[in-house]
Design a protein around this motif. Structure first.
Motif, short mmCIF file in Angstrom:
data_model
loop_
_atom_site.label_atom_id
_atom_site.label_comp_id
_atom_site.label_asym_id
_atom_site.label_seq_id
_atom_site.Cartn_x
_atom_site.Cartn_y
_atom_site.Cartn_z
N MET A 161 0.86 -1.18 0.00
CA MET A 161 0.00 0.00 0.00
C MET A 161 0.90 1.23 0.00
SD MET A 161 -1.29 -0.51 3.95
CE MET A 161 -2.59 0.73 3.83
N THR A 162 0.37 2.35 -0.45
CA THR A 162 1.15 3.58 -0.55
C THR A 162 1.87 3.87 0.76
OG1 THR A 162 -0.46 4.43 -2.14
CG2 THR A 162 1.03 6.02 -1.14
N GLU A 163 1.18 3.64 1.88
CA GLU A 163 1.72 3.97 3.19
C GLU A 163 2.94 3.12 3.57
OE1 GLU A 163 -2.74 4.99 3.46
OE2 GLU A 163 -1.44 3.60 2.38
N THR A 164 3.19 2.04 2.81
CA THR A 164 4.36 1.20 3.10
C THR A 164 5.32 1.17 1.91
OG1 THR A 164 3.11 -0.79 2.50
CG2 THR A 164 3.20 -0.22 4.84
N SER A 165 5.32 2.22 1.13
CA SER A 165 6.38 2.57 0.15
C SER A 165 6.53 1.80 -1.16
CB SER A 165 7.74 2.54 0.86
OG SER A 165 7.72 3.41 1.95
N PRO A 166 5.79 0.88 -1.65
CA PRO A 166 4.56 0.32 -1.11
C PRO A 166 4.65 -1.15 -0.70
CG PRO A 166 4.53 0.12 -3.48
CD PRO A 166 5.89 0.67 -3.10
N VAL A 167 5.70 -1.91 -1.11
CA VAL A 167 5.61 -3.38 -1.05
C VAL A 167 6.05 -3.95 0.30
CG1 VAL A 167 6.49 -5.54 -2.05
CG2 VAL A 167 5.87 -3.64 -3.54
N SER A 168 5.18 -4.82 0.86
CA SER A 168 5.50 -5.55 2.09
C SER A 168 5.80 -7.01 1.81
CB SER A 168 4.32 -5.49 3.07
OG SER A 168 3.95 -4.18 3.35
N CYS A 169 5.07 -7.59 0.85
CA CYS A 169 5.24 -9.00 0.50
C CYS A 169 5.38 -9.13 -1.01
CB CYS A 169 4.03 -9.84 0.94
SG CYS A 169 3.74 -9.85 2.72
N GLN A 170 6.18 -10.09 -1.43
CA GLN A 170 6.35 -10.30 -2.87
C GLN A 170 6.81 -11.73 -3.12
OE1 GLN A 170 9.07 -7.53 -4.72
NE2 GLN A 170 8.63 -8.20 -6.79
N SER A 171 6.30 -12.30 -4.21
CA SER A 171 6.83 -13.59 -4.63
C SER A 171 8.14 -13.33 -5.37
CB SER A 171 5.82 -14.32 -5.54
OG SER A 171 5.54 -13.55 -6.69
N ALA A 172 8.97 -14.35 -5.44
CA ALA A 172 10.27 -14.21 -6.12
C ALA A 172 10.21 -14.87 -7.49
CB ALA A 172 11.37 -14.85 -5.26
N ALA A 173 11.24 -14.62 -8.30
CA ALA A 173 11.28 -15.18 -9.65
C ALA A 173 11.26 -16.71 -9.62
CB ALA A 173 12.53 -14.68 -10.38
N ASP A 174 11.77 -17.30 -8.51
CA ASP A 174 11.80 -18.76 -8.43
C ASP A 174 10.73 -19.34 -7.50
OD1 ASP A 174 12.81 -17.87 -6.05
OD2 ASP A 174 14.67 -19.02 -6.11
N TYR A 215 11.38 -0.48 7.84
CA TYR A 215 11.85 0.73 7.16
C TYR A 215 10.82 1.32 6.21
CZ TYR A 215 12.21 -1.54 2.67
OH TYR A 215 11.87 -2.16 1.49
N SER A 216 9.90 0.48 5.68
CA SER A 216 9.00 0.92 4.61
C SER A 216 7.81 1.73 5.12
CB SER A 216 8.48 -0.28 3.82
OG SER A 216 7.56 -1.02 4.60
N VAL A 217 7.52 1.66 6.41
CA VAL A 217 6.33 2.37 6.93
C VAL A 217 6.55 3.87 6.81
CG1 VAL A 217 4.91 2.79 8.97
CG2 VAL A 217 5.72 0.47 8.48
N MET A 218 5.54 4.53 6.29
CA MET A 218 5.63 5.96 5.96
C MET A 218 6.03 6.82 7.16
SD MET A 218 1.62 7.10 5.86
CE MET A 218 0.54 6.79 7.27
N HIS A 219 6.50 8.01 6.83
CA HIS A 219 6.81 9.04 7.82
C HIS A 219 5.54 9.44 8.56
CE1 HIS A 219 8.15 13.14 9.08
NE2 HIS A 219 9.32 12.55 9.17
N GLY A 220 4.40 9.39 7.85
CA GLY A 220 3.10 9.74 8.42
C GLY A 220 2.22 10.39 7.37
N TYR A 221 0.96 10.67 7.72
CA TYR A 221 0.10 11.45 6.83
C TYR A 221 0.41 12.92 7.05
CZ TYR A 221 -2.73 7.22 6.17
OH TYR A 221 -3.16 5.96 5.86
N TRP A 222 0.60 13.65 5.96
CA TRP A 222 1.00 15.05 6.04
C TRP A 222 -0.01 15.85 6.85
CZ3 TRP A 222 5.47 17.41 4.60
CH2 TRP A 222 5.49 18.81 4.68
#
Length: 554
Positions: free
Chosen positions: A343-356, A399-406
């Motif tokens: 989600m945008t608030e987490t820069s955005p990716v938290s989970c991802q599958s890999a190429a393998d 590290y990916s969690v946003m600085h905050g809502y402006w």
């Protein structure tokens, strides 16, 4: 905590990048100055890494000439083009906060966004299809945009002047690529400084300005690229919009952190231009939301194009249908395509599958937690971590969690708890191997006669129908059961289908209470520019059509 809790932590063997975006980019230029960095097909422009650096430094110098100071906000209201990339790099180099404005915004929305964060300068497209951005800005004027000091429009050769507005070509020409101030300002910046504001697509209330730092988006772009095994040999076709994290981080920053080539097929999405570009530029990677891949696969000229150079990419942005994923792997040569969740608030990716990642896990899950991040699945009522295999709300930390809502501390505190966990609002499960499956949004959950129904499950089943191209399932109010299911279906080109056909397909295959009561055949779904389906609009429209009291908000 549960005996086998739904908690996972990402690898930490590769350290986080602690540089600013500008410093990291300059280092990459030093390694491969003559490698192609950007191809913008619709503009007929090409840049090597050295050329992109020189142009970005020139623009950074020009921005400083306007009197802007580090921390000032600068907006960009445009689809994909070379000026967008230049703005992304130049603002980062001199500590300006780039504010991404959704190209679908109209006057009241852009007025809100620019004033909310106090933009002093705005770079805008002149127009796109039926949107005339310059007319909208003139309509707003200085009274409604009191903080905006300068408007710059992206011009083409031969365009007439726009009174009171500066051409982008003039702004760029006014800078000096050797301006010593650019490096001097860059040396004062920290990786934890805010660099970007993206407005989350508010389906209720005003959009919120998710504020992201160099550290947030640079690292996320890097680790996303690692999942795809990107290298300087890769050429990534980016038809997803830059104003969103998908284009800006998963696209551009994934490339720039791996020395790869960015390829824009067009300013807005067009399936034919994507197919033509992949062939002409011999792209090895392709991004898209499911609706984009569907449009490409079902294009009448699909078979004419050689897509054999493709290897990887990302399908994300909304739930990725299993049947679509299988077709993409089989027919588009994307054997190493990955699924990304965030989600945008987490820069955005938290989970991802890999190429393998095994195909069965790639099509049925969103992969595992990303490096240097933690995820857990909690009971939305109690906050307790649930056992593996049990559904709950997905939370993420790192590290990916946003600085905050402006300028919105209350809403920041609602989203990020005291222990720094970002609460996503998504329902998920985690299996014994740590693979995460998104089963729906908490607010999309349909409760029919006490039975919890996840629309995603019904959608995945209906995708198997040979005539169904795309489908969305929502809950509608019902006096007897509380809610009933409604399916909106787009049939494949040249096909027709009936409600009875769909219901007969469901009989004996899924529980009776999961068979949609309402079935509507449509040609399109309401969606945001990024391809996110707006289910609340489907609910509202159907409820109004049927005379039902819509009691769920998006």
């Amino acid at each position: 905590m549960a005996a086998n809790p739904s908690y996972a932590q990402g690898a930490t063997d590769i350290p986080l990048i602690e540089q600013t975006l500008g410093a990291f980019f300059d280092d990459m230029v030093g390694k491969q100055p003559d490698h192609e960095a950007l191809v913008s097909r619709h503009e007929g422009q090409r840049f090597t890494y050295r050329e992109l650096q020189a142009a970005a430094n020139r623009l950074a110098s020009a921005l400083l000439n306007t009197g802007l100071q580090p921390g000032d906000r600068v907006g960009i209201w445009s689809h994909n083009n070379a000026p967008w990339i230049l703005m992304q790099i130049a603002t980062a180099k001199v500590g300006l906060v780039l504010v991404n404005i959704n190209p679908a915004y109209r006057t009241s929305e852009v007025e809100y966004a620019l004033n909310k964060v106090g933009c002093k300068l705005l770079v805008t497209m002149a127009q796109f299809k039926t949107s005339d951005y310059l007319v909208m800005l003139r309509e707003l004027g200085s009274k409604r945009l009191p903080l905006l000091q300068r408007t710059v429009w992206i011009d083409k050769a031969g365009d007439a002047d726009q009174p009171g507005m500066q051409r982008f070509s003039e702004l760029l020409a006014s800078g000096d690529p050797q301006d010593a101030r650019v490096a001097a300002v860059g040396a004062t910046l920290e990786a934890t400084d805010p660099i970007n504001i993206q407005f989350t697509s508010g389906t209720t209330g005003f959009p919120k300005g998710a504020t992201l730092t160099h550290r947030n988006i640079l690292n996320n772009g890097f680790f996303v690229g690692e999942c795809m095994r990107l290298s300087p040999a890769d050429r990534l076709c980016i038809p997803v919009p830059m104003y969103h994290c998908f284009g800006m981080v998963l696209g551009v920053l994934a490339c720039l952190t791996h020395g790869s080539t960015i390829v824009f097929p067009n300013d807005g999405f067009d399936a034919l231009s994507v197919l033509e570009t992949v062939q002409a530029e011999q792209c090895t990677a392709l991004h898209g939301v499911p609706t984009m891949f569907i449009a490409e696969l079902d294009h009448p000229r699909f078979a004419e194009f050689d897509l054999s150079t493709l290897r990887t990419g990302i399908m994300a942005g909304t739930a990725c249908p299993i049947e679509v994923m299988k077709r993409v792997v089989d027919r588009m040569h994307l054997g190493e395509i990955t699924i990304a969740y965030g989600m945008t608030e987490t820069s955005p990716v938290s989970c991802q599958s890999a190429a393998d990642t095994p195909l069965d896990k790639r099509v049925a899950t969103v992969g595992k937690v990303q490096p240097h991040l933690e995820v857990k699945i909690v009971d939305p009522e109690t906050g307790a971590t649930v056992p593996r295999g049990q559904s709950g709300e997905l939370c993420t930390r790192g590290y990916s969690v946003m600085h905050g809502y402006w300028d919105d501390e209350p809403r920041t505190r609602e989203a990020i708890d005291a222990e720094h966990w970002m609460h996503t609002g998504d329902l998920a499960t985690m299996d014994d191997e740590g693979y995460v499956n998104i089963v729906g949004r908490i607010k999309d959950l349909v409760i029919r006669g006490g039975e919890n129904i996840y629309p995603r499950e019904i959608e995945e089943f209906l995708y198997r129908h040979p005539k169904v191209q795309d489908v969305q399932v929502v809950g509608l109010p019902d006096r007897k059961y509380g809610e009933e299911l409604c399916a909106w279906i787009i049939v494949k080109p040249g096909q027709t289908a009936t409600e009875d056909e769909v219901r007969d397909f469901c009989k004996g295959q899924i529980a009776h209470y999961k068979v949609p009561k309402y079935i509507q055949f449509v040609t399109a779904f309401p969606m945001t520019v990024t391809g996110k389906i707006q289910k609340f609009k489907i609910r509202d429209e159907m409820a109004a059509r049927l005379g039902l009291q819509a009691d769920k908000t998006a």
